[in-house]
Write a protein that holds these residues in place. Sequence first.
Motif, short mmCIF file in Angstrom:
data_model
loop_
_atom_site.label_atom_id
_atom_site.label_comp_id
_atom_site.label_asym_id
_atom_site.label_seq_id
_atom_site.Cartn_x
_atom_site.Cartn_y
_atom_site.Cartn_z
N LYS A 70 32.07 -40.50 87.27
CA LYS A 70 32.60 -40.78 85.80
C LYS A 70 33.58 -39.75 85.29
N ILE A 110 28.74 -47.51 85.21
CA ILE A 110 28.62 -46.49 84.14
C ILE A 110 29.95 -46.16 83.71
N GLU A 115 26.72 -39.91 89.68
CA GLU A 115 27.01 -41.00 88.64
C GLU A 115 28.03 -40.32 87.78
N GLU A 116 27.47 -39.20 87.14
CA GLU A 116 28.39 -38.73 85.95
C GLU A 116 29.52 -38.15 86.53
N GLU A 163 31.67 -47.23 80.32
CA GLU A 163 31.61 -46.73 78.99
C GLU A 163 33.30 -45.83 78.54
N THR A 180 29.66 -46.30 89.76
CA THR A 180 28.92 -47.41 89.36
C THR A 180 29.35 -48.21 87.98
#
Length: 337
Positions: free
Chosen positions: A260, A219, A256-257, A222, A217
């Motif tokens: 990432k 995210i 998500e995390e 970052e 996503t």
Amino acid sequence: MTNEELCQSISNVINGYRNKEFGEYDAKHVRRWISQFEDFEKQIVLEETNRILKKNFISYNLFLEFIDTLIQSPDIYVENKDSYWNRVSLLDIQANGNSQKELNTILQDKLNLLYGVPNMIAQQSEEYIYLDDFIFSGNRLTSDMESWIRNDAPLKARVCVITIGWYVYGQYKTEKRLKAFAKSLGKDINFVFDSFSKYRLENRLYRKDYSTVFWPTSIIKELPEAIAFLQGQNCDFPYRAPVGVENPVFSRSRREEYEKIMLKYGLKILSFSVQNSSVVKPLGYDIYSGLGFGSTVFSFRNCPNNNPLAFWWGDPTALPFHPFSKWYPLMQRKTYG
């Protein structure tokens, strides 16, 4: 589960990987792999890796189940099972890797036991089977089949392409290309694709929000290095949007995390060398621009290079100055050669 319990759980899945060619994949091995991540990342990586391995690790026992299911499938033999298995030919045309030879041997031995057919490989027929474990992009399968269609295929035939599973876009693209290629050569070839339905995994662009590949996503904005990587490819990346439905592979709370983090370390791995091929991307080999294929499928035979680099990249025996020495893999790949 605690981190130690998760390391043991992961080890329980992968410990027989490549018949222990690369050593003992015990909990100590998993701890060494996870030690390369920052402390606050370890729990998520272990939890989600444990989850996807339990869902998508192709074990030897699954190979055997696959062969038994194949023999009994009316989608393959259509009407007369005994007649079909006595006249079909197994294609042995894979240019790289040994998955087809291994599967052909298992199927041949089983059919010889059941039907007394001693050799079905590369025989003349109008019924053929191309057997493999999985379709990712489909590029290898297409290359193998196009060469056979051009040089060896009869003018009329039925070809069953049978795999344990596939990524939906790879299968769609492959079937479309093979049909068009055969037609362009004036050959009437009926292609039939079949697999276990639960291993048909989503990776189409218009279904990205429901995908079962690593598809980050926004995210990841970052991560400055991620944005720089995409800009270097002039890629307008189509970010996945979280949806409130259960995913067959990932957990909703950690996905998500997790994506990432795996992207972050894939980019780190790429930074170890300045001579990377354009197909080498942080989330796995891919010919298209973007972050990589992002496969979530593993096999006891080999870890696909379509998987994120953080799973398989590196070689503990490499010399200290070599880029491969800078990352310890969870499942080291055996390269073709």
